[in-house]
Design an enzyme around this catalytic site. Structure first.
Site, PDB file in Angstrom:
ATOM      1  N   SER A   1     -15.528  56.866 -47.994  1.00  0.00           N
ATOM      2  CA  SER A   1     -15.928  56.559 -46.614  1.00  0.00           C
ATOM      3  C   SER A   1     -14.864  55.935 -45.740  1.00  0.00           C
ATOM      4  O   SER A   1     -15.063  55.773 -44.548  1.00  0.00           O
ATOM      5  CB  SER A   1     -17.173  55.659 -46.626  1.00  0.00           C
ATOM      6  OG  SER A   1     -18.283  56.365 -47.111  1.00  0.00           O
TER       7      SER A   1
ATOM      8  N   LYS B   1     -16.306  47.513 -38.943  1.00  0.00           N
ATOM      9  CA  LYS B   1     -17.437  48.371 -39.283  1.00  0.00           C
ATOM     10  C   LYS B   1     -18.721  47.548 -39.300  1.00  0.00           C
ATOM     11  O   LYS B   1     -18.737  46.416 -39.786  1.00  0.00           O
ATOM     12  CB  LYS B   1     -17.192  49.037 -40.642  1.00  0.00           C
ATOM     13  CG  LYS B   1     -18.228  50.082 -41.021  1.00  0.00           C
ATOM     14  CD  LYS B   1     -17.863  50.752 -42.344  1.00  0.00           C
ATOM     15  CE  LYS B   1     -18.892  51.797 -42.757  1.00  0.00           C
ATOM     16  NZ  LYS B   1     -18.526  52.461 -44.027  1.00  0.00           N
TER      17      LYS B   1
ATOM     18  N   SER C   1     -18.428  57.386 -44.100  1.00  0.00           N
ATOM     19  CA  SER C   1     -19.327  56.709 -43.185  1.00  0.00           C
ATOM     20  C   SER C   1     -18.603  55.815 -42.174  1.00  0.00           C
ATOM     21  O   SER C   1     -19.202  55.374 -41.199  1.00  0.00           O
ATOM     22  CB  SER C   1     -20.316  55.853 -43.987  1.00  0.00           C
ATOM     23  OG  SER C   1     -19.632  54.824 -44.705  1.00  0.00           O
TER      24      SER C   1
END
Length: 487
Positions: free
Chosen positions: A176, A77, A152
């Site tokens: 997330s 990420k 996210s």
């Protein structure tokens, strides 16, 4: 190499047997993901040259037969620091930022000979639940390219779900990791707060953030957590205690386990198909020898307001470092120092980030701190006590991860009950600092439904055992998304 059909055990065996080299595996992975990602938009940056060099060095050294992750490609990420590889947190204010150091989790991955192939898309500074708040692109759900992958950590979820990589790292502040794992039909673990170092994670809410693994199976997930967990002298919030082997005894089953199913997690606003899938999962656990009973987490209803106040307050403090002076984008439209600060942030931050900064500053301001932030902190304590009361009698808590399946890209979800329920289901785990695992538990109209297993602090081993037992007794994890040839 087909990552839908080969888990980490199979990949490791092929590498040990010299059926394939890490270099060839990395080369195939990069070639395949370039083609697939044209549809999914899961990656923000590729690490092609360094990945191939790393894989070649691993081959020359030799694959360690006792290291199941040696030579395996992984995606990261884009809010996790990667030395010499651009890290943007999907924000224009960090558009050209290249870190000079690696996050602790990255060093742990390198020590175990994993190969980083790229950085994945996300909601800007991890603020959002659909990956539509990225400053650069909108990631699509591999099960239906018109749907969001969640957020996210939507980019990490999408690239694993689409079979581009077998493993990715995400971060979870209010769901997330778990919510995008649910939306894309994969396994995602939000570890106990303090289990994994946050050093090198671009902070959103420092008392809530946690890095965790995203994989296609429960056992693979446990294998990755084995590597990234542990105390870190750079992070004073990590807990100094031994890290168990989360894969050991994972197949012991759930006989005698007591699982609570909160009535608040199946209330109004939860899609009928989602509710049915969770109730069916409860029945499956009963078949496997566990006890599943209704419990209550009464203060969950206040979690939404408390979470947004606490997380936004922490975000307003954490994001003040982005000032156009030390790193990141600096405005070209400035006549004085005030202009540098104001215009750099105005031009660099997206609308969602600005909203949360403003909410946080308001909650912390003189005259409002006691009414908002202090009250939210007190509610957080009550929520933590709710969990403690349930865990006096139960080993785990189960429920849906999200109230619905993935919704459409650009679709304005105006039903307040659904939005409310979504926050109620994911936020409490972070507010209490607990571990939570999302795994596939059904489908509705071709879209995955995720089940959440929540444990006591540092009870990841128990969660993995229960998740593995459910996974082995069902076939949901074997289903392949549209991009894999299935509908």
């Amino acid at each position: 190499m087909n990552y839908f059909e080969n888990d980490l055990t199979a990949l490791h065996q092929a590498l040990v047997n010299h059926d394939i080299t890490s270099y060839d595996l990395t080369q195939q992975t990069l070639a395949a993901l370039k083609e697939t990602d044209q549809k999914v938009n899961g990656f923000l940056a590729l690490n092609e040259e360094k990945a191939l060099a790393t894989a070649k060095a691993i081959d020359e050294k030799g694959i360690d037969p006792d290291n199941i992750l040696a030579g395996i490609p992984i995606a990261i990420k884009d809010n996790i620091m990667t030395k010499d590889l651009k890290t943007t947190a999907a924000s224009k204010i960090l558009e050209n930022f290249v870190p000079v150091y690696d996050a602790t989790v990255m060093q742990k991955l390198y020590d175990k000979d994993l190969v980083v192939v790229g950085k994945t898309n996300m909601d800007e500074f991890a603020m959002g639940g659909s990956t539509e708040n990225s400053a650069f692109k909108t990631t699509k759900n591999p099960w239906n390219l018109t749907k969001v992958p969640g957020g996210s950590s939507g980019g990490s979820a999408a690239v694993v779900s689409a079979g581009m990589v077998p493993v990715a790292l995400g971060s979870d502040t209010g769901g997330s990791i778990r919510q995008p794992a649910s939306f894309t039909g994969i396994v995602g673990m939000k570890p106990t707060y303090g289990r994994v170092s946050r050093w090198g994670l671009i902070a959103f809410g420092s008392s809530l953030d946690e890095i965790g693994p995203m994989t296609r199976s429960v056992k693979d997930n446990a294998a990755v957590l084995n590597v990234i967990a542990g105390h870190d002298v750079h992070d004073g919030t990590t807990v100094d205690q031994p890290v168990p082997d989360f894969t050991a005894g994972i197949d012991q089953g759930v006989a005698g386990l007591k699982i609570g199913l909160p009535k608040e997690y199946l209330g109004e606003g939860v899609q009928a198909e989602v509710k049915d899938a969770i109730l069916a999962a409860a029945d499956k656990f009963r078949e496997l020898g566990a006890t599943v009973e209704e419990v209550s987490l009464p203060h969950s209803q206040y979690g939404v307001a408390a979470y947004y106040i606490i997380s936004s307050s922490e975000a307003s403090s954490n994001l003040q470092r982005f000032d156009g002076i030390r790193y990141g984008v600096r405005t070209q439209n400035a006549k004085n120092l005030d202009d540098v600060y104001v215009n750099s942030r105005t031009e660099g931050f997206g609308p969602e980030v600005k909203r949360r900064i403003m909410l946080g500053m308001y909650s912390l301001s003189a005259g409002y701190y006691d009414a908002y932030f202090k009250k939210a902190a007190q509610v957080r304590t009550l929520m933590k006590q709710d969990f403690e009361n349930v865990f006096k009698d139960y080993d785990l808590i189960m429920g849906p991860v999200a109230p619905t399946t993935a919704y459409g890209i650009g679709e304005d979800v105006t039903d307040p009950l659904t939005m409310y329920a979504g926050d109620v289901l994911s936020v409490p785990v972070n507010m209490a600092g607990l571990p939570g695992l999302s795994l596939p538990a059904g489908f509705a109209k071709g879209l995955p439904i995720g089940m959440q297993l929540i444990g006591q602090p540092f009870a990841e081993t128990t969660i993995y055992k229960a998740g593995y037992a459910f996974e082995q007794a069902t076939t949901f994890h074997q289903e392949v998304p549209t991009l894999g040839g299935n509908d």
